[in-house]
Design an enzyme around this catalytic site. Structure first.
Site, PDB file in Angstrom:
ATOM      1  N   ASP A  15       0.857  -1.304  -0.149  1.00 19.74           N
ATOM      2  CA  ASP A  15      -0.009  -0.035  -0.136  1.00 19.74           C
ATOM      3  C   ASP A  15       0.735   1.174  -0.016  1.00 19.74           C
ATOM      4  O   ASP A  15       0.312   2.324   0.556  1.00 19.74           O
ATOM      5  CB  ASP A  15      -0.825   0.054   1.140  1.00 19.74           C
ATOM      6  CG  ASP A  15      -1.798  -1.175   1.396  1.00 19.74           C
ATOM      7  OD1 ASP A  15      -2.127  -1.612   0.405  1.00 19.74           O
ATOM      8  OD2 ASP A  15      -2.203  -1.617   2.320  1.00 19.74           O
ATOM      9  N   LYS A  18       2.194   2.367  -4.761  1.00 16.12           N
ATOM     10  CA  LYS A  18       3.070   2.146  -6.378  1.00 16.12           C
ATOM     11  C   LYS A  18       2.294   2.426  -7.301  1.00 16.12           C
ATOM     12  O   LYS A  18       2.822   2.542  -8.471  1.00 16.12           O
ATOM     13  CB  LYS A  18       3.456   0.648  -5.932  1.00 16.12           C
ATOM     14  CG  LYS A  18       4.328   0.311  -4.838  1.00 16.12           C
ATOM     15  CD  LYS A  18       4.779  -1.382  -4.786  1.00 16.12           C
ATOM     16  CE  LYS A  18       3.661  -2.070  -4.371  1.00 16.12           C
ATOM     17  NZ  LYS A  18       3.020  -1.868  -3.126  1.00 16.12           N
ATOM     18  N   GLY A  42      -4.048  -4.234  -4.520  1.00 15.95           N
ATOM     19  CA  GLY A  42      -5.098  -3.320  -4.745  1.00 15.95           C
ATOM     20  C   GLY A  42      -4.405  -1.990  -5.091  1.00 15.95           C
ATOM     21  O   GLY A  42      -3.898  -1.269  -4.221  1.00 15.95           O
ATOM     22  N   HIS A  43      -4.310  -1.734  -6.406  1.00 14.86           N
ATOM     23  CA  HIS A  43      -3.587  -0.324  -6.805  1.00 14.86           C
ATOM     24  C   HIS A  43      -4.774   0.723  -7.360  1.00 14.86           C
ATOM     25  O   HIS A  43      -5.422   0.305  -8.064  1.00 14.86           O
ATOM     26  CB  HIS A  43      -2.807  -0.725  -8.157  1.00 14.86           C
ATOM     27  CG  HIS A  43      -1.462  -1.270  -7.413  1.00 14.86           C
ATOM     28  ND1 HIS A  43      -0.364  -1.794  -8.495  1.00 14.86           N
ATOM     29  CD2 HIS A  43      -1.061  -1.633  -6.493  1.00 14.86           C
ATOM     30  CE1 HIS A  43       0.453  -2.543  -8.031  1.00 14.86           C
ATOM     31  NE2 HIS A  43       0.284  -2.628  -6.818  1.00 14.86           N
ATOM     32  N   GLN A 225       2.538  -5.550  -3.125  1.00 18.38           N
ATOM     33  CA  GLN A 225       2.809  -5.596  -1.816  1.00 18.38           C
ATOM     34  C   GLN A 225       4.166  -5.009  -1.573  1.00 18.38           C
ATOM     35  O   GLN A 225       4.464  -3.877  -2.348  1.00 18.38           O
ATOM     36  CB  GLN A 225       2.870  -7.109  -1.406  1.00 18.38           C
ATOM     37  CG  GLN A 225       1.480  -7.877  -1.545  1.00 18.38           C
ATOM     38  CD  GLN A 225       0.979  -8.534  -2.693  1.00 18.38           C
ATOM     39  OE1 GLN A 225       1.861  -9.106  -3.340  1.00 18.38           O
ATOM     40  NE2 GLN A 225      -0.291  -8.294  -3.240  1.00 18.38           N
TER      41      GLN A 225
HETATM   42  P1  IMP Z   1      -2.502 -12.658   1.394  1.00 14.25           P
HETATM   43  O1  IMP Z   1      -1.465 -12.165   0.546  1.00 14.25           O
HETATM   44  O2  IMP Z   1      -3.727 -12.408   1.173  1.00 14.25           O
HETATM   45  O3  IMP Z   1      -1.917 -14.095   1.779  1.00 14.25           O
HETATM   46  O4  IMP Z   1      -2.275 -11.903   2.763  1.00 14.25           O
HETATM   47  C1  IMP Z   1      -0.854 -11.981   3.502  1.00 14.25           C
HETATM   48  C2  IMP Z   1      -0.565 -10.513   4.264  1.00 14.25           C
HETATM   49  O5  IMP Z   1      -0.144 -10.015   3.195  1.00 14.25           O
HETATM   50  C3  IMP Z   1      -1.661 -10.086   5.073  1.00 14.25           C
HETATM   51  O6  IMP Z   1      -1.042  -9.164   6.157  1.00 14.25           O
HETATM   52  C4  IMP Z   1      -2.250  -9.140   3.926  1.00 14.25           C
HETATM   53  O7  IMP Z   1      -3.080  -7.866   4.726  1.00 14.25           O
HETATM   54  C5  IMP Z   1      -1.012  -8.612   3.282  1.00 14.25           C
HETATM   55  N1  IMP Z   1      -1.235  -8.192   2.116  1.00 14.25           N
HETATM   56  C6  IMP Z   1      -1.274  -8.876   0.613  1.00 14.25           C
HETATM   57  N2  IMP Z   1      -1.601  -7.934  -0.190  1.00 14.25           N
HETATM   58  C7  IMP Z   1      -1.608  -6.900  -0.040  1.00 14.25           C
HETATM   59  C8  IMP Z   1      -1.618  -5.639  -0.538  1.00 14.25           C
HETATM   60  O8  IMP Z   1      -1.628  -5.592  -1.812  1.00 14.25           O
HETATM   61  N3  IMP Z   1      -1.223  -4.611   0.377  1.00 14.25           N
HETATM   62  C9  IMP Z   1      -1.252  -4.512   1.526  1.00 14.25           C
HETATM   63  N4  IMP Z   1      -1.110  -5.641   2.440  1.00 14.25           N
HETATM   64  C10 IMP Z   1      -1.170  -6.767   1.562  1.00 14.25           C
END
Ligand code: IMP
Length: 432
Positions: A15, A18, A42-43, A225
């Site tokens: 977040d 990017k 989520g961009h 991420q």
């Molecule tokens: P997962 O990727 O859904 O398995 O989540 C694992 C961890 O990564 C959790 O803490 C999510 O909130 C975090 N996470 C995954 N994708 C994002 C993103 O695009 N932005 C922020 N946190 C993310």
């Protein structure tokens, strides 16, 4: 031969903004590529007064003439990806040159179910995933029970493999969770029908990308991420299941390290984290609330309120080293206006010892207190400031302190969501 390529990588817990930075830089690129993650990302990109929320698609897709690639390192949820494409088409954006790797893994309906059940079974130890099935899809990839986009090109073989995998999964759902399993019909309806619509986009994207590089194309690698969520270098186990770091570009795309010429780190002017896990500079006070409201810090994918903290220079230094940042983009800088003082953690103090580098163990992290460098804040609104020199003196001082903490020059400062709310400091990489 030198390559005109740039990676844009998150240096925090995702977040970082990017999407906005890649969108800004994509204007000069010819090819924009994603190399890991899936719909957990989520961009948010704002073009004029229009807001676009992208999950699988690289931000470059908003320039329909750019070549956009979803690499083999990604995991794709076909109906979600298809909806994303249709939503863009509904707003008049039809990507002309979109390519999807024939080696990317599919997120299947049972992966989403697993994500939910596993999180529930973890109780207080939950990771706080986005529930998009991303972790279980990567798990199956490494367990060698995954299905890839290109597998669908051979329907007969696909059906056999799916039948075998469903048998295994259904035994697991019944035996471990006492839950009903999945039928082939349900998988067909919930996933495969959409997956077939994506077949025309499939290709060997490593081949395509390397040919583009051979002819000297300007390529932007877009990370999803961030470094602190990296499966190897992040705050394990509170991480995602892929490698958002620059190293992930090579495996996630089939591109040699020698072809990634520059890396730009992206960091917010403060820190946020959505999901559970350690967060040394977290603010659980009124200043944190104020930053959350001003920065509208709620997850793009899940809508969860984000946890807020001061900028963590220790984590940033870790990210700068692992990714080899040549430059830094600071986002949401405008959010800091109006605070009496602003702080950056330059080290941690842990049981009387000073730590300069980010430790591996969760136990240690829990005992770490940040050592802050505190500076006076600034009142002025900076959202329409176009040049570095025009920023308030205290704001410039803050930016200088960030550069000094990690010894990386700042290339961009974002002072609002629009493309034109971006201050460029000197020469930008990927100059066309
Ligand atoms: P997962 O990727 O859904 O398995 O989540 C694992 C961890 O990564 C959790 O803490 C999510 O909130 C975090 N996470 C995954 N994708 C994002 C993103 O695009 N932005 C922020 N946190 C993310």
């Amino acid at each position: 031969m030198g390559y005109n390529t740039l990676a844009v990588v998150g240096s925090q817990w995702g977040d970082e903004g990017k999407g906005k930075i890649t969108d800004y830089l994509a204007e000069k690129a010819e090819v924009v590529v994603r190399y890991q993650g899936g719909p957990n990302a989520g961009h948010t990109v704002v073009v004029k007064d229009d807001t676009f929320k992208l999950h699988h698609l690289p931000s470059g897709v908003l320039y329909p003439d750019k070549t956009c690639i979803l690499g083999n390192g990604m995991v794709l949820d076909p109906p979600v990806l298809l909806d994303e494409l249709k939503a863009l088409q509904g707003r008049g954006i039809v990507p002309q040159k979109l390519f999807i790797s024939d080696r990317a893994h599919l997120i299947m309906p049972y992966h989403k179910k697993m994500d939910e059940l596993e999180e529930k079974s973890r109780g207080a130890e939950k990771i706080g995933t986005t529930m998009r099935g991303v972790g279980p899809a990567y798990m199956d990839k490494y367990f060698r029970e995954g299905l890839r986009t290109g597998d669908l090109l051979d329907e007969k073989e696909f059906a056999l493999r799916l039948a075998f995998i469903l048998e295994v999964k259904n035994r697991l759902f019944a035996g471990v969770y006492g839950e009903e399993g999945f039928t082939v019909n349900r998988i067909e309806e919930e996933c495969l029908a959409a997956a077939r619509e994506l077949l025309p986009y499939l290709t060997d994207t490593s081949l395509l990308l390397n040919r583009e590089l051979d002819r000297g194309a300007r390529v932007l690698f877009e990370g999803a991420q961030g470094t602190m969520l990296d499966i190897d270098h992040g705050t394990y186990p509170y991480v995602t299941s892929s490698n958002p770091v620059a190293g992930g570009i090579c495996t996630g795309l089939g591109v040699a390290p020698s072809r990634v010429s520059r890396v730009m780190g992206v960091t917010k002017a403060y820190t946020t984290r959505v999901g559970d896990g350690p967060f040394p500079t977290e603010l659980k006070d009124i200043i944190g609330d104020r930053i959350r409201e001003r920065g509208r810090e709620y997850g793009t994918t899940t809508g969860r309120p984000r946890r807020i903290g001061w900028l963590d220079g220790v984590a940033l230094r870790h990210a700068a080293r692992i990714n080899g940042f040549n430059s830094l983009a600071i986002t949401l800088f405008d959010v800091l206006s109006g605070l009496d003082e602003v702080k950056i953690a330059t080290a941690y103090r842990c049981e009387g010892r000073r730590l300069e580098e980010f430790p591996a163990g969760l136990g240690i992290l829990e005992k770490c207190d940040p050592v802050y460098e505190s500076m006076p804040g600034w009142e002025e609104d900076v959202t329409e400031t176009g040049r570095m020199e025009l920023l308030p003196r205290q704001a410039q001082q803050y930016l200088k302190a960030v550069e000094e903490v990690i010894n990386v020059p700042i290339a961009l400062v974002s002072v609002g969501p629009r493309r034109d709310q971006t201050i460029a400091a000197g020469h930008l990489p990927l100059g066309g």
